[in-house]
Every structure is written in structure tokens, then in C-alpha cells.
Design an enzyme around this catalytic site. Structure first.
Site, mmCIF file in Angstrom:
data_model
loop_
_atom_site.group_PDB
_atom_site.id
_atom_site.type_symbol
_atom_site.label_atom_id
_atom_site.label_comp_id
_atom_site.label_asym_id
_atom_site.label_seq_id
_atom_site.Cartn_x
_atom_site.Cartn_y
_atom_site.Cartn_z
ATOM 1 N N HIS A 49 0.825 -1.218 0.000
ATOM 2 C CA HIS A 49 0.000 0.000 0.000
ATOM 3 C C HIS A 49 0.858 1.267 0.000
ATOM 4 O O HIS A 49 0.733 2.096 -0.909
ATOM 5 C CB HIS A 49 -0.996 -0.043 1.161
ATOM 6 N N GLU A 77 0.420 5.859 12.461
ATOM 7 C CA GLU A 77 -0.931 5.505 12.876
ATOM 8 C C GLU A 77 -1.067 4.011 13.166
ATOM 9 O O GLU A 77 -1.727 3.618 14.122
ATOM 10 C CB GLU A 77 -1.911 5.906 11.766
ATOM 11 N N ASP A 78 -0.449 3.194 12.332
ATOM 12 C CA ASP A 78 -0.701 1.759 12.410
ATOM 13 C C ASP A 78 0.426 0.941 13.051
ATOM 14 O O ASP A 78 0.436 -0.274 12.945
ATOM 15 C CB ASP A 78 -0.946 1.190 10.999
ATOM 16 N N ASP A 260 -23.366 12.287 -27.097
ATOM 17 C CA ASP A 260 -23.295 12.915 -25.793
ATOM 18 C C ASP A 260 -22.212 12.290 -24.923
ATOM 19 O O ASP A 260 -21.823 12.840 -23.913
ATOM 20 C CB ASP A 260 -24.647 12.778 -25.079
HETATM 21 MN MN MN Z 1 -2.960 4.513 3.736
#
Ligand code: MN
Length: 715
Positions: A49, A77-78, A260
Site C-alpha cells: 500500500h 498511525e498503524d 453525448d
Molecule cells: Mn494509507
């Protein structure tokens, strides 16, 4: 496929040859350590990630600190890592970015609106420090959206909604179209798979036809540009799914018009080429007046620049061609991020401060501690969604409506039934007309009456797709109901002439045979066909009678009374929404084109058309009245009776005839009646075109010497 750190470093070196590769490696190793053993829902190592987010930052040509922060954005944070660890290892710049992203964490609040307000406020505060934080957060969200399929379904919907509410508009305001488009399409997919698939299938199914058209337009453009010596790159591709979907909602259409779905783009080397290219486009195809947009002279607040030419294309269809330079194109796709890439090239006359004036304003607002969250959000949302307004129910619930909405739009956003029964509205406590335009922040209260019904004119007062579709559905249903009603009456009337009744033949099953014979599903369908004069009531009744009786049948006089005009579909009358209806003109008031008219559903004789001011209508039940109009495309002559008092004087008839002849008015009938010595009442039936002609004829008659009075009379 997991992104590799080497690929990211290579990408960075491509635009920044002096990049501090050692620092990036340090961040990578640290991230690998703190996320060691963690696994994403996809089953991939967690590290995939931050690597993907870093790759997105590199795609946007961001600086080394941003790349490092991307690699570490979830570290604090993690895991057990602290901001201090990051400062020690990678320096203050990176640590502040990581801290900024960490602080925009999810908070739990009672309502969605509050969560949005709070997270937006946090984002704005983060931006006040450094706009790279916001780009990082957007990249983080984009990668999470790309891998959202691994989340449980309810989480998918929440995250997608939040993305559509906050992140996609943010990307738009920052001008990063590429991300905005992807965020919107991914959110659309998870929120509404049914409609997503519909749009997707439509785009796919029209591919062959579309490509052929695109190639034709591209060919014509390329040829014309070459003729004028303009170098350019031309593209034509479908718009993104979500924007196609919004377009269908706005226009209340199905995705039918493939033109369109398309956007054509001409990209030229220099500014002066833009206007030349525009000239070429306009010489190829006719411009649609009032639709040209010059966003070069007047850039959008997110820095977007382009010329938008709306023209009638080679097949006569509406088509948009966007014209811009390479640099403008880069900014259109990448917005604020293009700033780093074009740092040197961007002309110095537009200061960065001016470009981001809106951003500075937001930041100032967000720092005012006194402003409460929902107040702040109101001002922010106004800026994020220029096409939307936000109004409140009396209970304080927020309703989002398109700009230009009226209380009727609001009522339908609450509930269809509320919409249908609307009779009035209060805005901020004051009674307003239903066509009143609402503004963000208004509190709206709807006054209803259970007897009230929507009116066709409301369609002119609403802008939201929801209100529009509900009102037209109601009006259609209402008209269909009226035509069933009318058809039944006509049928029943016809049957009663033969001692039958609609009820009777329905009960004894004889009607079923007729339905089958004419291929109607049910009585409603048959009634509608009768009302629309697709089938005559006599044909239906004939099937219910023994053969010999059918032959003796005469044309009923009342279907086509003499002198009352052609009964069936007189052609001069349009019944709203209903075509080919059985109409007849009332003899009492003999309406003329040019006069206001009203239809009246008679018992069994179709619609009788009266002048709207005819006193007969006063005694009619309201449900039987129907809106009708003159069909101006059908020239018509109507019989009108005039009554004149004439002094008994030789030659007056010749004068009358002469006057009518010069006006080319035909006399259908004339009769005289001597009422007293010297006075004769003359009745004339004339063929008159319209009310205007009648006025002139009456004036002429009154001018004739010997005519005492002249007026219109019932036939
Ligand atoms: Mn993230």
C-alpha cells in the site's frame, strides 16, 4: 502485482536527476520494518500500500520528501513508530507531512454531515500547513479505492460515499482531473452497480458506431488543421462513466445519444494556435450560439484553461471540441500537481497566490475558531460544489439540491407524496411562491394538502431530475386515467343503444372474446384505444351483436352533429398529452381559434370543446375538465352565427354580402325574421378563421348603414 521500490526511484530520477535516493531508501527500509508481518485484506503484504501511494506521488512528479512521506504515511498511525522516530531518521520536512496525514484520521460522529464537516475541516487545516499533505491523502484514498473490492460490502458503500462527497470534489478543486475521474468512477461502481453497468454496457455496445464517428471527426479536423498549417494532436474518447450518468440524471434521459458520451480535444503547441484552431473548427461546423466558452481568457478557479467550442457536427448533432495547449492540457489533467512540473515554464505574470486565492480563503475560514462545524461546512461546500445548494428541513436535516432548485424540488427530495401534495412553502419562516429559487442555508418548510395534485406547469419550475421525473410520471398517469375514463364512457354509451352495458358484458365474459379478437390485454387498454380513437366503439359493439342487427345500425347523429365540425380528431384541437382524440366543438359558445378553450369529457361523446369562459363549464365536475389547445398547424374554418338587427331598408343585404365578400368570408346560411315594423333580425352562419377575423367582420357589419346591432349567437 506489488510495486517495487526500484521502479519508484527510477520514476523519480526521471524528473529529478538530483533526487536524494538514499533518503528514499531509508524511508522504504523503515516502512518495511514497521509494517513487517502486516497483511492487507487483499492478502498482499501491507507494504504494497505505501509503495503504491509513493508511486502515485511519483506519477505526479512530487518531491523527495513527499515520496518518503508516502512510504511512511501509515507508519505512525498503524504501528509503534512515533513522529519523533521519523524526525530523527528522515528530518522535519518528511515528519511534518506524515504527521499531517496521520491527523486527518477518521472520527466518529453522530451524523454523516458532521463526519464530513469534521474531516473536511481537518483536511483544510492540514493544507494550511502544506498542500502536499492533501495530495498524499488523495493518493492514499485513490489506492484504497482501487483495492476496495477486498472490503466487506457495507464498508465499501460508506467509503465510496465519503470518496464521492469529499475526495473527488477535492481532486476537482485542485484541478487533478485524472484522479477525480478515477475516484468518481470507482465510487459510482461501488455505490450503484446497476446503473454503473448500464452506462458501461451502453458505452461498450456503441463502440463500433462510436469509433467510426470519432475517426470521421478526427479525419475532418486533421485535414482542416493541416490546411491552415496548425500542428496538433486530436483525440476523441468517451467521457467517464460517472459524468455520463450525471448527464442522464440531469436531462432525465436514458444513455441514448452516443454523441453525448464523447469529448473531442485538439491540443496545439502554442496559445495563439488555440484561437486559430477555434476558427478552423467554426469554419468546419456551425457554432451553437451562446455555447462557446473561453476558459483561456477566464480560467476556472482550479486553473483549468481551454476553449470549448459547441458546434453542430458532421451529422448535424451537437458536439463539443475542447482546444488547449500542451501545457494547459497538463494542468487540466494534473492541476495543482502540474505546478511542480511546469515550475519554470509557467509564465510569471500569474502569481501562485492569486491562483490559490480560494485555497487561502478556505484556510483563513477554517482557522476561525468561532465558526462551528456545520457553519464552516456550509461555506466550504458552497465552494466545493458550485452546482449544488444545501438547504435544511425544519428538523435541521441537510438536503442537497441542484442550483436553481425551488420549493417543489425540495418537496420531492423529502418524499414523492410530499411533492405531489405541495400547495405552498415557507422559506426561513416566510411564505414564498412555489417558483422561488432556494439558496444554500435556507430552511424550507412545505405546506401540503392531501387533495392537492401536481400540475404540468411545475415542470417549468423544477431543476432536479427527481422532481422532474416524478411530476411527469404523475401527469402521464393522470392523463392515462382520464383517457380510460373517457374510453369507458364512450363504450358504455354505445352499448346502451343496443341494450347492452359495459358492466354486463364484462360480467358475462362476452367482453373477453372481443378483447382477444382485437388483441387487447385488458379493458383499460381497450378503453384507451377507444379514447384515442384507435378503434371505434361501434366496431367493438358490433362484435357483441348478432350479425343482422349490426347491419341495421345507422350512424348515430350525435357522433358527428351537422355544423359542429368534423367530430373525430378535428385536427384543430390538441388535447394535452393525448393524440387523436374524439373531439367536438360545443354549439353553445362556438369557440374560434385564438380564444381560450377548455375540454369537457362528455358522457359517451368524446371531448366537447368550449370557450374557457362558457357558462356551461361552471356546472361541470372538475374531474371532467381537460386542458386542450388549438393546433395552429392545422388551418381551420369554424361556423359562427351572427345575429343582426337591421333597419328594413332596401339594399342592406347587398351591402352585407359585399362586405363579407371583400373579407373572403363565406356565408353558410342566412335567415331573416321580421320582428317589428322597420326592424328585421338577420341570422348569418359564417365560416370564420379565428377570433381576430370575427372581430373585423363584426366591426364591418356594424359600419353598414341600416345595421342597428350585430353580435355573436349560439348556433
Ligand atoms: Mn494509507
Amino acid at each position: 502485482m506489488m510495486m517495487r521500490i526500484n521502479e519508484i526511484i527510477e520514476a523519480v530520477q526521471e524528473y529529478n536527476s538530483e533526487a536524494d535516493v538514499a533518503l528514499i531508501m531509508k524511508a522504504y527500509v523503515f516502512s518495511a520494518q514497521v509494517h513487517a508481518g502486516q497483511v492487507r485484506r487483499s492478502g498482499e503484504p501491507y507494504l504494497s500500500h505505501p509503495l503504491s501511494v509513493a508511486a502515485l506521488m511519483a506519477e505526479m512528479h512530487l518531491d523527495v520528501a513527499s515520496i518518503c512521506a508516502a512510504l511512511l504515511h501509515d507508519a505512525v498511525e498503524d504501528s509503534n513508530a512515533t513522529v519523533e522516530d521519523v524526525i530523527r531518521l528522515l528530518g522535519k520536512d518528511v515528519a511534518e507531512l506524515v504527521d499531517g496525514v496521520t491527523k486527518i484520521t477518521k472520527i466518529h460522529a453522530s451524523s454523516r454531515a458532521l463526519v464530513q464537516a469534521e474531516s473536511l475541516r481537518k483536511m483544510i487545516l492540514a493544507m494550511a500547513r502544506d498542500i502536499r499533505v492533501l495530495l498524499l491523502k488523495l493518493a492514499d484514498r485513490l489506492h484504497n479505492m482501487r483495492t476496495l473490492g477486498f472490503m466487506p460490502e457495507d464498508r465499501q458503500k460508506n467509503i465510496a460515499q465519503e470518496t464521492l462527497d469529499i475526495y473527488a470534489p477535492m481532486a476537482n478543486r485542485l484541478g487533478i482531473r485524472r484522479w477525480q475521474v478515477e475516484l468518481e468512477d470507482l465510487s459510482f461502481y461501488y455505490l450503484d452497480q446497476g446503473n454503473y453497468k448500464k452506462v458501461k454496457d451502453k458505452v461498450a455496445s456503441s463502440r463500433a458506431e462510436r469509433e467510426e464517428f470519432v475517426n470521421m471527426v478526427k479525419g475532418l479536423l486533421a485535414e482542416a488543421m493541416a490546411k491552415y498549417g496548425i500542428r496538433c494532436r486530436i483525440s476523441g474518447r468517451p467521457k467517464h462513466f460517472y459524468s455520463i450518468y450525471l448527464k442522464t440524471l440531469r436531462n432525465n434521459l436514458d444513455v441514448d445519444d452516443l454523441y453525448d458520451l464523447l469529448a473531442f480535444r485538439v491540443i496545439v503547441p502554442e496559445l495563439k494556435d488555440c484561437y486559430e484552431a477555434l476558427g478552423v473548427v467554426h469554419s468546419l461546423w456551425r457554432p451553437i450560439p451562446g455555447r462557446f466558452r473561453d476558459y483561456i481568457g477566464m480560467p476556472k478557479s482550479n486553473m483549468y484553461q481551454s476553449l470549448h467550442a459547441s458546434v453542430l457536427g458532421p451529422l448535424g448533432q451537437r458536439m463539443e471540441v475542447q482546444i488547449r495547449t500542451e501545457e494547459m492540457h497538463m494542468i487540466a489533467e494534473e492541476g495543482i500537481a502540474a505546478h511542480w512540473q511546469y515550475k519554470e515554464k509557467i509564465s510569471g505574470n500569474r502569481q501562485e497566490g492569486q491562483r490559490f486565492a480560494w485555497l487561502r480563503q478556505l484556510i483563513e475560514d477554517s482557522q476561525k475558531e468561532t465558526v462551528d462545524a456545520s457553519e464552516f461546512m456550509r461555506s466550504l461546500r458552497m465552494d466545493l460544489y458550485p452546482e449544488e445548494i444545501f438547504v435544511f428541513t425544519p428538523q435541521g436535516e441537510v438536503k442537497e439540491l441542484p442550483k436553481g432548485s425551488t420549493p417543489i424540488d425540495f418537496a420531492y427530495s423529502v418524499h414523492s407524496q410530499v411533492g405531489h401534495n405541495t400547495v405552498g412553502a415557507k422559506v426561513n419562516g416566510r411564505i414564498v411562491p412555489l417558483r422561488h429559487e432556494l439558496n444554500t442555508g435556507d430552511q424550507v418548510e412545505i405546506i401540503t394538502n392531501p387533495q392537492a395534485k401536481p400540475n404540468k406547469d411545475w415542470l417549468k419550475m423544477v431543476v432536479s431530475g427527481r422532481a422532474r421525473s416524478r411530476i411527469s410520471a404523475f401527469v402521464r398517469e393522470d392523463e392515462r386515467g382520464k383517457s380510460y375514463h373517457l374510453g369507458r364512457e364512450i363504450l358504455d354509451r354505445e352499448m346502451r343503444k343496443h341494450s347492452l352495458s359495459l358492466n354486463g358484458v364484462t360480467k358475462d365474459g362476452r367482453l373477453n372474446a372481443v378483447l382477444e379478437e382485437f388483441n387487447f390485454k385488458d379493458l383499460d387498454q381497450l378503453s384507451a384505444a377507444v379514447a384515442y380513437a384507435k378503434i371505434s366503439p361501434r366496431m367493438v359493439v358490433a362484435r357483441l351483436l348478432p350479425k343482422d342487427e349490426e347491419k341495421n345500425e345507422e350512424t348515430p347523429k350525435d357522433l358527428a352533429p351537422p355544423g359542429s365540425g368534423k367530430a373525430r380528431g378535428s385536427g384543430a384541437i390538441k388535447v394535452r398529452g393525448v393524440e387523436d382524440v374524439l373531439t367536438r366543438f360545443a354549439r353553445c359558445c362556438t369557440p374560434l381559434p385564438g380564444e381560450a378553450i377548455t375540454g369537457f369529457i362528455t358522457r359517451g361523446r368524446g371531448i366537447s370543446v368550449h370557450r374557457s369562459d362558457c357558462p356551461i363549464l361552471l356546472g361541470v365536475e372538475h374531474e371532467r375538465l381537460l386542458e386542450v389547445q388549438w393546433d395552429d398547424s392545422v388551418p381551420t374554418l369554424r361556423p359562427v352565427k351572427l345575429q343582426m338587427e337591421v333597419a328594413n331598408y332596401a339594399g342592406v343585404f347587398a351591402d352585407i354580402a359585399q362586405a363579407l365578400k371583400t373579407k373572403s368570408v363565406n356565408i353558410e346560411k342566412i335567415s331573416t325574421n321580421k320582428v317589428s315594423s322597420g326592424i328585421t333580425v338577420v341570422s348569418l352562419v359564417l365560416d370564420i378563421k379565428d377570433s381576430e377575423q370575427l372581430k373585423h367582420v363584426l366591426a364591418d357589419m356594424r359600419n353598414i348603414k341600416g345595421v342597428v346591432s350585430a353580435s355573436r349567437a349560439s348556433l
